[in-house]
Design an enzyme around this catalytic site. Sequence first.
Site, PDB file in Angstrom:
ATOM      1  CE  LYS A  48     -13.397   6.610  -6.458  1.00 48.00           C
ATOM      2  NZ  LYS A  48     -11.945   6.264  -6.261  1.00 48.00           N
ATOM      3  N   GLY A  50     -14.996   1.361 -11.080  1.00 52.45           N
ATOM      4  CA  GLY A  50     -14.546  -0.032 -10.965  1.00 52.45           C
ATOM      5  C   GLY A  50     -13.168  -0.272 -11.563  1.00 52.45           C
ATOM      6  CB  THR A  51     -10.406   2.119 -12.283  1.00 50.06           C
ATOM      7  OG1 THR A  51     -11.341   3.062 -12.772  1.00 50.06           O
ATOM      8  CG2 THR A  51      -9.128   2.138 -13.081  1.00 50.06           C
ATOM      9  CD1 TRP A  53     -12.842  -6.580  -8.945  1.00 48.12           C
ATOM     10  CD2 TRP A  53     -14.882  -5.696  -9.276  1.00 48.12           C
ATOM     11  NE1 TRP A  53     -13.765  -7.583  -8.786  1.00 48.12           N
ATOM     12  CE2 TRP A  53     -15.014  -7.068  -8.988  1.00 48.12           C
ATOM     13  CE3 TRP A  53     -16.040  -4.940  -9.515  1.00 48.12           C
ATOM     14  CZ2 TRP A  53     -16.275  -7.695  -8.930  1.00 48.12           C
ATOM     15  CZ3 TRP A  53     -17.279  -5.552  -9.450  1.00 48.12           C
ATOM     16  CH2 TRP A  53     -17.392  -6.927  -9.165  1.00 48.12           C
ATOM     17  CG  HIS A 113      -9.160   7.866 -15.093  1.00 54.42           C
ATOM     18  ND1 HIS A 113     -10.083   6.874 -14.892  1.00 54.42           N
ATOM     19  CD2 HIS A 113      -8.488   7.990 -13.921  1.00 54.42           C
ATOM     20  CE1 HIS A 113      -9.969   6.413 -13.657  1.00 54.42           C
ATOM     21  NE2 HIS A 113      -9.008   7.062 -13.052  1.00 54.42           N
ATOM     22  CE1 TYR A 201     -17.565  -1.700  -8.603  1.00 53.02           C
ATOM     23  CE2 TYR A 201     -19.867  -2.072  -8.073  1.00 53.02           C
ATOM     24  CZ  TYR A 201     -18.559  -1.949  -7.671  1.00 53.02           C
ATOM     25  OH  TYR A 201     -18.238  -2.082  -6.338  1.00 53.02           O
ATOM     26  NE  ARG A 263     -18.118   4.800  -1.045  1.00 50.56           N
ATOM     27  CZ  ARG A 263     -19.429   4.765  -0.831  1.00 50.56           C
ATOM     28  NH1 ARG A 263     -19.924   5.156   0.323  1.00 50.56           N
ATOM     29  NH2 ARG A 263     -20.250   4.372  -1.785  1.00 50.56           N
ATOM     30  CE  LYS A 264     -21.723   1.839   2.942  1.00 44.31           C
ATOM     31  NZ  LYS A 264     -23.131   2.251   2.959  1.00 44.31           N
ATOM     32  N   GLY A 265     -17.947  -1.002  -2.052  1.00 43.09           N
ATOM     33  CA  GLY A 265     -17.903  -2.046  -3.074  1.00 43.09           C
ATOM     34  C   GLY A 265     -19.226  -2.763  -3.297  1.00 43.09           C
TER      35      GLY A 265
END
Length: 301
Positions: A48, A50-51, A53, A113, A201, A263-265
């Site tokens: 979670k 920014g993978t 992206w 990861h 990020y 989700r929201k970014g």
Amino acid sequence: PKHKLFDICDIYQWEGFWYESRILEAALVFKSQFIARDDDFILASTVKTGTTWLKALCLSILHGNPDDKNKEEEILKKGSPHMHVPTIESMIFEENRYAIIEGMPSPRLIHTHLPYNFLSDSVKNSKCKIVYITRNPKDTFISWWYFMNSILRPNEEPFPLEKAFDCFSKGVYIHGPFFDHVLRYWNASLEMPERILFLTYEELKIDPTGQVKKLASFLGKSVDEVEVDDILWKCSFERLKNLEVNKNGYVPYNGLLNASFYRKGVIEDSRNYLTPDMEENLSRLCREKFQGSGLDLYLRR
Ligand code: A3P
């Protein structure tokens, strides 16, 4: 040691980090067998941060051009970032996962990861390049909490935020602890800046043009202003979220919903959820864990 991650699954600790058993099994095979190529690009991150992206940006930099804008041949329209750039140890539905990775044409773009200490000697000794992305732990935690609730156990009552926070801050969750994961890649990037690029990020959000130029140059591509704008537009949250390939279906090798990665970014959404005590707790952990390292995920915002 073994631990129950709420009611989702058992997790197992291996050399300081926590894994789901199927992922740990696959990871151990990769650690002993994976042969890196000098021209591999390995993307790395904990969960979670920014993978998705980063995968999209690298795909666009390496395989896109402004002329393919909105055309069907654009790589991001042909498949999700996770389909194009496999997360090697997460390929739990693929029996012949090692052969699939071995069969990818060069230059391979692959992701993990796994923590830095888990990479094979072959990765460490080759000339392959690694791009690591991270994010401040507050937003990472909220993104993870949301992901677990809505994606991994959608029909259940949400986990109490406080309990999830306790797991996150103790590092007892899949691919935790966050702080050690980040710190090891950070230290490695200081030792080998020509081989390991460390991104955040927040920096990508605040200075997208500068960061994409830096990323492209690290990947060996020179991009002009028009190309950078094109890459940023193609990989923007709104656009990726609304592409057919990301709205529907599943990641073929692990069964996660493609849509679950959007989700929201935004940055600082955690302010809407965390109590001042929780915020202070994570700030203190950052200070303690990163002390003397030169890394401050808060100042870097
Ligand atoms: P939020 O839950 O805060 O919205 P990962 O890809 O490592 O699983 O990280 C997922 C996080 O990145 C989610 O954060 C997701 O919304 C965000 N994200 C996905 N694609 C993005 C993009 N193109 N630009 C910015 N953020 C993105």
